[in-house]
Design an enzyme around this catalytic site. Sequence first.
Site, mmCIF file in Angstrom:
data_model
loop_
_atom_site.group_PDB
_atom_site.id
_atom_site.type_symbol
_atom_site.label_atom_id
_atom_site.label_comp_id
_atom_site.label_asym_id
_atom_site.label_seq_id
_atom_site.Cartn_x
_atom_site.Cartn_y
_atom_site.Cartn_z
ATOM 1 N N HIS A 41 5.970 3.198 -7.449
ATOM 2 C CA HIS A 41 6.315 3.637 -6.096
ATOM 3 C C HIS A 41 7.662 3.098 -5.643
ATOM 4 O O HIS A 41 8.393 3.776 -4.915
ATOM 5 C CB HIS A 41 5.227 3.221 -5.100
ATOM 6 C CG HIS A 41 4.059 4.142 -5.103
ATOM 7 N ND1 HIS A 41 3.027 4.011 -5.991
ATOM 8 C CD2 HIS A 41 3.773 5.238 -4.352
ATOM 9 C CE1 HIS A 41 2.137 4.980 -5.769
ATOM 10 N NE2 HIS A 41 2.577 5.736 -4.793
ATOM 11 N N GLY A 42 7.994 1.893 -6.033
ATOM 12 C CA GLY A 42 9.267 1.360 -5.568
ATOM 13 C C GLY A 42 9.623 0.067 -6.257
ATOM 14 O O GLY A 42 8.741 -0.665 -6.726
#
Lengths: 474, 354
Positions: free
Chosen positions: A320-321
């Site tokens: 996701h990040g």
Amino acid sequence: MMLFQTPEFMFCLIILLAIYYFRPRGRMILLAVADLAFYALAGLGPAALFVGITMANYYLAQGLTGPRKRLLLWAGIILNVGNLVFFKYTLFLVGIMEKALQVPLLPQLPFAAKLILPVGISFYTFQFISYLVDVYQKKIPPSQNLMVFWLFGSFFPHVISGPIMRGGELIPQLERIEKQDIVMHFRLGLSYLALGLFKKVLIADNIAVYANNFFAVSDSLGTIETWIAAYLYTFQLYFDFSAYSEMAMGIAYLFGIKLNLNFNTPYLSANATEFWKRWHITLSTWIRDYLYIPLGGSRKGELRKYLNLFLAMSISGLWHGAAFTFIVWGMYHGLLLISHNIYRKLKARLGRVRFFETAAYRAITIFVFFHLTCIGWVFFRASSLDQALHMIYRMLIPYQLSFTAFNGKFILLAMGLYLLHMLENWLRSHAGPLGDIWQRSVPASLRALAYTAFILALILFSQGQTNNFIYFKF
Amino acid sequence: MKAFKYLIIYLLIIQLLLPGVVPLEFVYRYRIDYALVKDNSADIDVILDQIQRQIKKQDLQDYIIILGDSVAHSGPGPADQSVGARLQEYYRQQGRDRPVFNLAMPAMQVGDIYTMLLKLDEHGISTDNLIINVIYAGFAERNPGPSTVFWLQKDLARLDPASFDHIEAQLQASGSLPREEPAQKLNKLITQRLEVYRYKDFIKADLQKRMGTNRKAENGLGDPRPWYEKEGLKKLLDTPDYHNAFAVKPFDMSSRNPQIYFLNKIIEHQRHKETLVFMAAVNPELMPQVNQPGYQANLQAVRNYFAAHSVRYIDFHGSIDQSRFSDHVHLIGPGYSLVARRLGEDFSAGEKQL
């Protein structure tokens, strides 16, 4: 970047659909050009990279039926993962190394700070990896048509943020594109598009204003306000991301293409296992099929299963990040899954089956798990681990407990949003009959009036061009 | 399919009828609603459309247009205490029904004022009676900012490409020419043609006002109290930007100065029309350089410039009591009333001379 909810996108969509409808023979080339143009609006550099990666995957897959298929599979995986890691994690890794080695590395690697994350890179990376693996495992044959393969990778409704489609699901549809009956799915497409627009423009973007304000002053919030911040972000994220996914589905249906459902009212889940069957479904099934199962899944004993769950969810968090907050969020969900597995075993030992099947028990578990989910989203939204931990501490340890009219207003808002979520669930399960009643019992002039009011509401309450989708940054 | 046909008809009805059913007060009341327009300068065109409709509907012949910056806009006080509102009231007391349309807006530069004149021509709104405000800082050397055209660069490029070309370098240097992406261009192309999008900001603001949820109150331009009640104002003004804006260095009064370049254009546009220019007063308590010889020489140079072009000009320096300032250049309500009265008297006097 052209966002789905903007008038310029709608204008282009109408033009594109008109040509698509009246010129069935040119559909493939039309979509191929439209996809390229759509992606290129986000930047010519990322578009060139995307074209290169797509071509590389296409030709690598051709060799996956030959004698050096294992080598080529790993070359493909390394290419895709390497591309993702380079653009998404270089700066993050340099930062970690700087801290670990106590050496300033960034001045020696100035390019790292200048790297721009190409839009959709996380999604197309996973899509291409699953394609290569499926071809390698002979689940699907390699695509023999470069144009079809380009459409598979770049189909504009889902290229930026999914749903993540498998080759076996999308490629056959694209191969028949010139014969697809688009009229059959037109109403369904418009319904999904309208649902997505409603969620994004009228709900998510308006909640975002309040959620951002609360998170901006998280240091000074008491327990109730911190819970409110978490509730608001919980709904903002759901309405934003599910809106994108439903708009993507709706737009794809307008072109006669079926994309997979990504969300199924996830906040009505009673546990982590159910949640991951209802939240970002195409990602969780990807994680299951291409990460959890290859790691050994549940085939190598209980302990190994828990370790695999934990690893798979941690990697999902990192996907996701490039930040520790996302990794911790993934680990947190890994722990929730493990806990649920253990709890399920305990329940089986207790044997009070009738109690565990009552509506009251389900309501309690949904209530508890919803709050556990909210805690998880604090990691997801916070700008640092410190902020997340501080907020969670505030949520769990009572501090400045004061019930004010201000708090009350937002608690009512959160409850209203939850009711809306329940209503969505009911509407989904009754969509067919309700649609028939709407079509048969309400005169066309009144239906059109309702559609006009809806369009006006969308225009009046849109927040402008700047409201990106949250998942675009992943 | 039948519903779709009805939908198209309804949307067409809205497109055709919306501008006609909206009253002027909906988009304009005493002055431009800065809180709205600052986020979408295309709203100015909607306001001009509605003013033009009002003029046509009521067959107005005798009205005044005010152009300028935050001083003529009369910030930070409320709209009903603004120069335009007070001037209209002055005429009413004189027994004359003379509408005043105050189209001044904070941060408007002289290039914006010139562009507004061209936009007024485009909308068929007469500039036969015009009041313009200028400020001392407008004549000061730009370094490279502030931009000569702050709000209306695109309109200037469209309406007077030669002038735009002339000042493009200054706009680039001051960073006020953001690159427009193709999607943004298409967005403008669509939204500036569909009436629902054009009136969207005003409808939304009205709905929010009715529901009591307006986050951007029209009067929310700042603190309307007198300057001496505000703490830290002196410190706030002690920055290089303000020092530069009120520098005593001699003004360049040639057309190399973008201010003069556009003033020449404005004077040319207003030839044979009633035009009054006023220089905003400056609070000497907050800007003591006002009393320096260099500053006074600059004011005289501006006076000489307008005299040489036979433009009626009022310099408010020294004629406003410091108790009526809200900060270094803006006024409180009674201050704007005083300015309005003086403008009314001088404008009427000018008309009598003709």
